[in-house]
Structures are given as C-alpha cells and as structure tokens.
Write a protein that holds these residues in place. Structure first.
Motif, PDB file in Angstrom:
ATOM      1  N   ALA A  93     -10.499  28.513  16.349  1.00 13.77           N
ATOM      2  CA  ALA A  93      -9.438  28.127  17.282  1.00 13.77           C
ATOM      3  C   ALA A  93      -8.820  29.339  17.966  1.00 13.77           C
ATOM      4  O   ALA A  93      -8.842  30.461  17.451  1.00 13.77           O
ATOM      5  CB  ALA A  93      -8.356  27.353  16.536  1.00 13.77           C
ATOM      6  N   ASP A  94      -8.244  29.100  19.153  1.00  9.60           N
ATOM      7  CA  ASP A  94      -7.460  30.128  19.853  1.00  9.60           C
ATOM      8  C   ASP A  94      -5.988  30.051  19.450  1.00  9.60           C
ATOM      9  O   ASP A  94      -5.277  31.051  19.444  1.00  9.60           O
ATOM     10  CB  ASP A  94      -7.581  29.949  21.370  1.00  9.60           C
ATOM     11  N   VAL A  95      -5.529  28.825  19.154  1.00  6.34           N
ATOM     12  CA  VAL A  95      -4.154  28.580  18.719  1.00  6.34           C
ATOM     13  C   VAL A  95      -4.206  27.493  17.651  1.00  6.34           C
ATOM     14  O   VAL A  95      -5.044  26.590  17.715  1.00  6.34           O
ATOM     15  CB  VAL A  95      -3.253  28.110  19.894  1.00  6.34           C
ATOM     16  N   ILE A  96      -3.324  27.570  16.670  1.00  7.87           N
ATOM     17  CA  ILE A  96      -3.246  26.551  15.627  1.00  7.87           C
ATOM     18  C   ILE A  96      -1.873  25.893  15.665  1.00  7.87           C
ATOM     19  O   ILE A  96      -0.855  26.580  15.794  1.00  7.87           O
ATOM     20  CB  ILE A  96      -3.478  27.168  14.230  1.00  7.87           C
ATOM     21  N   LEU A  97      -1.857  24.566  15.578  1.00  5.03           N
ATOM     22  CA  LEU A  97      -0.618  23.823  15.379  1.00  5.03           C
ATOM     23  C   LEU A  97      -0.606  23.370  13.929  1.00  5.03           C
ATOM     24  O   LEU A  97      -1.444  22.561  13.520  1.00  5.03           O
ATOM     25  CB  LEU A  97      -0.535  22.604  16.307  1.00  5.03           C
ATOM     26  N   TYR A  98       0.320  23.910  13.153  1.00 10.86           N
ATOM     27  CA  TYR A  98       0.447  23.517  11.755  1.00 10.86           C
ATOM     28  C   TYR A  98       1.548  22.471  11.675  1.00 10.86           C
ATOM     29  O   TYR A  98       2.718  22.747  11.909  1.00 10.86           O
ATOM     30  CB  TYR A  98       0.773  24.724  10.879  1.00 10.86           C
ATOM     31  N   LEU A  99       1.150  21.238  11.361  1.00 13.17           N
ATOM     32  CA  LEU A  99       2.058  20.094  11.408  1.00 13.17           C
ATOM     33  C   LEU A  99       2.592  19.770  10.012  1.00 13.17           C
ATOM     34  O   LEU A  99       1.814  19.640   9.064  1.00 13.17           O
ATOM     35  CB  LEU A  99       1.304  18.878  11.960  1.00 13.17           C
ATOM     36  N   ILE A 100       3.916  19.620   9.929  1.00 15.69           N
ATOM     37  CA  ILE A 100       4.531  19.119   8.717  1.00 15.69           C
ATOM     38  C   ILE A 100       5.517  18.026   9.104  1.00 15.69           C
ATOM     39  O   ILE A 100       5.848  17.858  10.279  1.00 15.69           O
ATOM     40  CB  ILE A 100       5.257  20.227   7.909  1.00 15.69           C
ATOM     41  N   GLU A 101       5.989  17.297   8.108  1.00 15.83           N
ATOM     42  CA  GLU A 101       6.961  16.228   8.350  1.00 15.83           C
ATOM     43  C   GLU A 101       8.355  16.763   8.061  1.00 15.83           C
ATOM     44  O   GLU A 101       8.579  17.425   7.032  1.00 15.83           O
ATOM     45  CB  GLU A 101       6.640  15.048   7.435  1.00 15.83           C
ATOM     46  N   ALA A 102       9.290  16.506   8.957  1.00 10.27           N
ATOM     47  CA  ALA A 102      10.651  17.023   8.823  1.00 10.27           C
ATOM     48  C   ALA A 102      11.249  16.659   7.468  1.00 10.27           C
ATOM     49  O   ALA A 102      11.217  15.500   7.056  1.00 10.27           O
ATOM     50  CB  ALA A 102      11.530  16.485   9.949  1.00 10.27           C
ATOM     51  N   GLY A 103      11.764  17.667   6.769  1.00 10.89           N
ATOM     52  CA  GLY A 103      12.434  17.442   5.498  1.00 10.89           C
ATOM     53  C   GLY A 103      11.521  17.285   4.307  1.00 10.89           C
ATOM     54  O   GLY A 103      11.991  17.099   3.188  1.00 10.89           O
ATOM     55  N   THR A 104      10.202  17.361   4.534  1.00  9.70           N
ATOM     56  CA  THR A 104       9.244  17.147   3.443  1.00  9.70           C
ATOM     57  C   THR A 104       8.262  18.302   3.378  1.00  9.70           C
ATOM     58  O   THR A 104       7.625  18.641   4.382  1.00  9.70           O
ATOM     59  CB  THR A 104       8.461  15.834   3.661  1.00  9.70           C
TER      60      THR A 104
END
Length: 300
Positions: A93-104
C-alpha cells in the motif's frame, strides 16, 4: 483517462483499509467511492477477498483496498489465507487506514497494529464516533491509541452517517504519491461482474440466515451469461452439512427465495439492467480447510 488532461500534481495510489472484523471497513469503502462494491453484514469475516474500490476526482485517484478482518479465533486454511491477504496488502500500500471503533480497543485491535509497517504512512480512523455520547472522551481515547504507533493523522468519522469523510479524504490525498491515474475516470472497481454477483449473494445469505450459519459457507457462480442488457446468473451456495442446507432453504423454500430476490434487486441496481437469477444449495464439507479447494473457489 487522457494523460494530456492530467495535472502535473495529480496524485494516485493504493489505500489499504485494515482493522479487526466488524469495525466497518467495507461500509467505509463503499461510502467513500459512492457505490457498493464490498459486501457488509454483522457477521465477522464477511469480507474474504482483497476488494478494490476506485474514486477519481479532478486531481487525484483513490484506489481503496478493502481487506478481510484479521482473524485470530480460528486457524483453518481459509483464515490463514485471509490473514496472508491482509499482510500482503499492507506491504504494497501507499497509505494505510487503520480502522477502530470509537471507545473500543482490545487484543484483536492490537494484533492489527502489530502488523502495521513503519515505512508506510498510516491514518488512525476512529469509526462509529457518532455513538459516543460524551464527545470529550474521544480525545483521550484517540491519544491512548496514537501512543501505540506513529500515525500520520487521526480522524474520527462515522461511515454510516458520512461524517467527516471529506476531512479523511483530504488527509489521504496529502499522503498519496504524485502519479498518473491507474484506472479510467468512471471505473469503480477492478472486480468482474461475476465476482460481484457472488459477493452479493453471500451478503444476503449471511444477513438473512444470520449466526445460525457457519461463516465458512460460500457462493460459486456456475454460469454468467449476458444477452443484451439481460444477465442470466446461476449460483450455487456451498455449505458444510445437510442441516446447513435446510437452514438456507428455509420452510418451503421461503428463505432461499428471499436471498434470491434481494440478491437480484441489488445486482440490477449495481449492473444497471435486468437480472435472471437462479440459486441452489450444495453440500461441500471440508472445503474451508483444503488449500486446493480454496484456490478452486477463487481465494488468493
């Protein structure tokens, strides 16, 4: 796209969307590109393939790559293959989006952080931020996660409500390399209609059958024909046991009929034309723990 119209500062690159199962990766990609190319459901491991979604604007082309949620609960051949897809996508990848859930934040989220390469810019995306009643609590939570990795930016969003997605895309664009576009301006995915058809049926299967059905069930398109605007699609749902087959078919075939109807309507919307769809159910035990079988059913 005609390269003569491409500005010198045009930016283009691949953006990997990663996170544990069920944080909203597929929903985020679909909303960002404005079309449904990656299926969604509450069931973990709904996404099983490396799925590309493309959005082109005047000065940039965003090539999003939705990945399976990194799986730690099961160690069969299917999950090993899915996890390998995640790690390979991160490297390229050129950019990574690391996704988490708010508050968890739990061990499964930490395991994905541990996979993040240090030489690829990564944005911490805090999804479902609309669900946090005390907005002041978001800042210390974000700071806590930010201490775990050198993130290029932190953006709270709500994929479902389309909150702060413009801000997210501005941060992504800033990090993309200067490149000519890879795809045409109207392309929204690099996947075939046949592949998208199988994914749509699998989504409806998991949504309508729910937690009763093992996640190893899959869909195989046995025939895909096009006559003018009409697409004739013949699909087989593969399940592990006869009892699973009964679950999918339902009382007097009602559940399978609903899967078929909802699938056909989604296909017609996505493909822009009428669809004739036939679905039947087959028992194929052990396919998810057989590497040769996985390759035969299109798993990388």
């Amino acid at each position: 796209m005609n390269t003569t119209t491409t500005p010198d500062t045009f930016r283009c690159g691949y953006i990997a969307i990663v996170g544990r199962p069920n944080v909203g990766k597929s929903t985020l990609m679909n909303v960002l590109i404005g079309a449904k190319v990656s299926i969604t459901s509450r069931k973990a491991q709904t996404t099983r393939h490396r799925i590309t979604g493309i959005q082109t604007v005047d000065d940039a082309q965003f090539i999003y790559v939705d990945t399976p949620g990194f799986q730690t609960r099961h160690s069969n051949a299917l999950n090993k293959t899915l996890n390998k897809t995640v790690t390979n996508t991160l490297i390229s990848a050129d950019v990574i989006l690391y996704l988490i859930e708010a508050g968890t934040f739990g061990p499964a989220d930490q395991q994905v952080i541990d996979l993040l390469p240090t030489d690829v810019p990564c944005i911490l995306v805090i999804n479902k931020s609309d669900r946090v009643k005390d907005k002041a609590a978001l800042m210390p939570f974000a700071q806590q996660i930010a201490a775990k990795h050198d993130f290029a930016a932190i953006v709270p969003v709500s994929a479902k409500l389309k909150f702060q997605l413009d801000g997210l895309q501005n941060e992504i664009k800033r990090l993309l390399p200067e490149n000519a576009p890879v795809f045409g301006p109207d392309d929204i995915t690099d996947r075939s209609e046949k592949f998208l058809a199988s994914e749509i049926v699998r989504e409806k299967l998991f949504r309508l059958v729910g937690d009763e059905l093992p996640y190893t069930s899959t869909v195989l398109i046995e025939k895909f024909e096009q006559e003018g605007d009409l697409r004739r699609i013949f699909a087989a749902i593969l399940v592990e046991r006869d009892t699973h087959k009964s679950m999918v078919i339902g009382n007097k075939g009602a559940r399978l009929k609903e899967v078929s109807t909802q699938s056909r309507l989604d296909m017609e919307k996505l493909f822009g034309g009428p669809v004739y769809l036939e679905i039947w159910v087959k028992v194929k035990s052990g396919w998810a723990d057989n590497e040769a079988g996985l390759r035969a059913y299109g798993y990388e």
